[in-house]
Enzyme design. Sequence first.
Site, short mmCIF file in Angstrom:
data_model
loop_
_atom_site.label_atom_id
_atom_site.label_comp_id
_atom_site.label_asym_id
_atom_site.label_seq_id
_atom_site.Cartn_x
_atom_site.Cartn_y
_atom_site.Cartn_z
CG MET A 30 -2.16 -1.63 1.20
SD MET A 30 -2.94 -0.71 1.91
CE MET A 30 -3.45 -0.77 3.69
N GLY A 31 2.26 1.12 -0.53
CA GLY A 31 2.88 1.93 -0.47
C GLY A 31 3.79 2.78 0.71
CG HIS A 34 7.90 0.26 6.73
ND1 HIS A 34 8.32 -1.64 6.41
CD2 HIS A 34 7.13 -0.16 7.04
CE1 HIS A 34 6.91 -2.36 6.92
NE2 HIS A 34 5.95 -0.78 6.90
CD GLU A 35 15.58 -1.30 5.05
OE1 GLU A 35 15.86 -1.83 5.45
OE2 GLU A 35 15.90 0.01 4.36
CG HIS A 37 7.08 -2.55 2.72
ND1 HIS A 37 6.12 -0.87 3.33
CD2 HIS A 37 5.56 -2.62 2.29
CE1 HIS A 37 5.59 -0.62 3.35
NE2 HIS A 37 4.43 -2.13 3.06
N GLY A 147 5.09 -10.14 4.14
CA GLY A 147 5.30 -10.17 5.99
C GLY A 147 5.04 -10.69 6.49
#
Lengths: 286, 286
Positions: A30-31, A34-35, A37, A147
């Site tokens: 969803m944009g 962060h690390e 992603h 994740g």
Amino acid sequence: MEIVSSVNELREKIMTWKKQGRKTGFVPTMGYLHEGHLSLVRESKRRSGVTVVSIFVNPKQFGPAEDYKVYPRDLERDRALLQREGVDLIFYPPVEVMYPEGYKTYVEVEDLQDRLCGKSRPGHFRGVCTVVLKLFNLVQPDEAYFGWKDAQQVIILRKMVEDLNLPVKIVPLPLVRDHDGLALSSRNTYLSPDERRAALVLKKSLDLAERLILDGEKDAHKVREKMIELIAAEPLARIDYVEVVNLNNLEPVEKLEGEALIALAVIIGRTRLIDNLRITSGGIEK
Amino acid sequence: MEIVSSVNELREKIMTWKKQGRKTGFVPTMGYLHEGHLSLVRESKRRSGVTVVSIFVNPKQFGPAEDYKVYPRDLERDRALLQREGVDLIFYPPVEVMYPEGYKTYVEVEDLQDRLCGKSRPGHFRGVCTVVLKLFNLVQPDEAYFGWKDAQQVIILRKMVEDLNLPVKIVPLPLVRDHDGLALSSRNTYLSPDERRAALVLKKSLDLAERLILDGEKDAHKVREKMIELIAAEPLARIDYVEVVNLNNLEPVEKLEGEALIALAVIIGRTRLIDNLRITSGGIEK
């Protein structure tokens, strides 16, 4: 790296790569990356010939009282980050491309969708499954990366893929934490400095659970009670749920033996945060 | 021609054909094949490099009081018919391959699924969509063939494919009738000789509708009333519904102008039969 917003442009690129026989890795997001992603992107880069990242804040997975409108967005920052990682394509569709007027089709994974986060977010996983299925049909990836931060999402999507015979493999990767232990989330940006300190209580409660289990505690109820006690002592925290469940069917477990998931959702101020710990044959992961 | 029952065998064959770049046509059926099915197979043969037919009586599309257990089955006959047509592969999975224990995932096309047949068969189209999506994911066809006999099914599946961005084209083909005008259906086998004669009332009511429309009748209500009157005069017939609806969204129409669907379901003895007529820019088809 290209950014495409239309289905036709995307299909054309995908078709070209398919014809070249290149293995496609896909990271749906969803944009506001962060690390967490980026760890998915890096694994996809390592394992695939082509890496596609989608950026789409999916309205169908937000409840009417939730934060769809204020969910953080920053395409330029995301684009720079993904460029640096060597991503091949960003799919960045507007809402009306994903859900044109008269949209009517939804996918559900019964039972699993109603547990844990599903209780306080009715319709959330239906929205997640629907958008992920659409994205899979568009990108036609060989592997898709998610994740463990969103453990229930991983478990539900894995079930959807199995049940619907989708020709894609779900690859879940470890949760990524900030230096202080807070699980990375785009929603952490909502937290005030005081709330950010209070938010550490999620990870602390999982640390406590881990210690109890390593000390031989087998009673899921006792572990849960101690976690709740610890969180209740934090004035800025309000518990949504703390649960000890089976890692496959998400049903509550009484005794800690074999695989299990300890998952929790806690509201800090006005921000709902989740975290979890998984017990597998490989040990405890959090 | 091969018959395969397992997902792995099927996937292997499909993969081989994909690698050869052969266009795949797919005809999903519940078996007990008639000329309606065979017309789909022939069109697939004409348009595709490879033709796959599935035979699977899908329990999820039958209600608890419906005819799942007694639905006619005859694999040997079906096999001979498909062999003669030059079909490349029959997929004939047992129920536990399609729905293993713990199966939980379902697809729905909201609103459309609740109209016409959906009213008297709750859950039917959810079962249809789910099995067709699974079969599409397994067979990965370029085109899939369906008969206009099941007009609502065609409209719902077309919507599902559009909404979910499935990389397959739904090709609907004309309804096929017996010499006396009765729409072919595997369920016609349930009819006694008297019921069989009575069943012609469905086609006769559509003939009447066609005549009225060709004579300039624009009032959908009047057309519907005349049809109901005609059917009511048949003692063995009991009307489930007679409806005049929009050909895309299945909403009732008042005035016959532009595209429309006249659809009906009538119970003859204990057998529920359906039939329909479509008004398109190309004229009236039934």
